[in-house]
Enzyme design. Structure first.
Site: not given
Ligand code: IMP
Length: 185
Positions: A168, A140, A6, A64
């Site tokens: 989650h 974040f 990541t 994801d």
């Molecule tokens: P990805 O899984 O990193 O592609 O996340 C998709 C979007 O959702 C990104 O902009 C992340 O910052 C947001 N996101 C993923 N997990 C979290 C979380 O635990 N808290 C807040 N935002 C999240």
């Protein structure tokens, strides 16, 4: 050695803390995950794992996640990272202005694979609501506007370990670690 792939250090810190409890050490492989456009996060996660395995001869985990807002028919869902980069938390608050139905869910799909084995996935989700304003500085992404069920605070008002009691990501990791510990013995 197990690597969480990541570019998001926040994700890594959360995962490391959960897995420590199970005695599993994870390393951080800080690269951008390849992201296809698809309607479901499982497809995005599994595709990312397969693509990474083509280039890295390692045991990997990739995740994801997405925020699914009921009043917006599940938007931004699989488009969460694009929406975060474009309209962000303030944009979501604007879309929900005057909306009383503020239910939402965070979902995560964690995919595990090795160069020898096929990819296997684990899901986690947490229900909650979208706050009326942005609150808190930790975490974040959408953390400042998401209040999980069972709390009055947003994720961004919580420590990592407090967020991990709800999140989650923790739920997906728990599914994974239970499977992984059995596989290792
Ligand atoms: P990805 O899984 O990193 O592609 O996340 C998709 C979007 O959702 C990104 O902009 C992340 O910052 C947001 N996101 C993923 N997990 C979290 C979380 O635990 N808290 C807040 N935002 C999240």
């Amino acid at each position: 050695m197990l690597f969480l792939v990541t570019s998001n250090i926040g994700k890594f810190k959360e995962a490391r803390l959960v897995m420590e409890r199970y005695g599993i050490v994870i390393q951080h492989l800080a690269i951008e995950k390849p992201e296809i456009q698809a309607d479901n996060i499982r497809e995005i996660s599994e595709n990312a794992a397969k693509e990474i395995l083509k280039q890295h001869n390692k045991e990997i985990l990739v995740e994801d996640a997405g925020l699914f807002i009921e009043a917006l028919n599940g938007f931004p869902g699989p488009y969460s990272s694009y929406v975060m980069r474009t309209i962000g938390c303030q944009g979501i608050l604007k879309l929900l202005k005057n909306e009383t139905k503020r239910n939402a869910k965070f979902k995560a799909v964690l995919s595990y694979g090795t160069p020898e084995e096929s990819v296997i996935s684990f899901k986690g989700e947490i229900k909650g609501i979208i706050a009326h304003s942005s609150r808190g500085n930790s975490g974040f992404g959408f953390d400042p506007i998401f209040i999980p069920e069972g709390s009055n605070n947003t994720f961004a008002e919580m420590s990592i370990s407090k967020k991990n009691e709800f999140s989650h990501r923790m739920r997906a990791l728990k599914q994974f670690t239970e499977w992984y510990v059995k596989k290792m013995h």
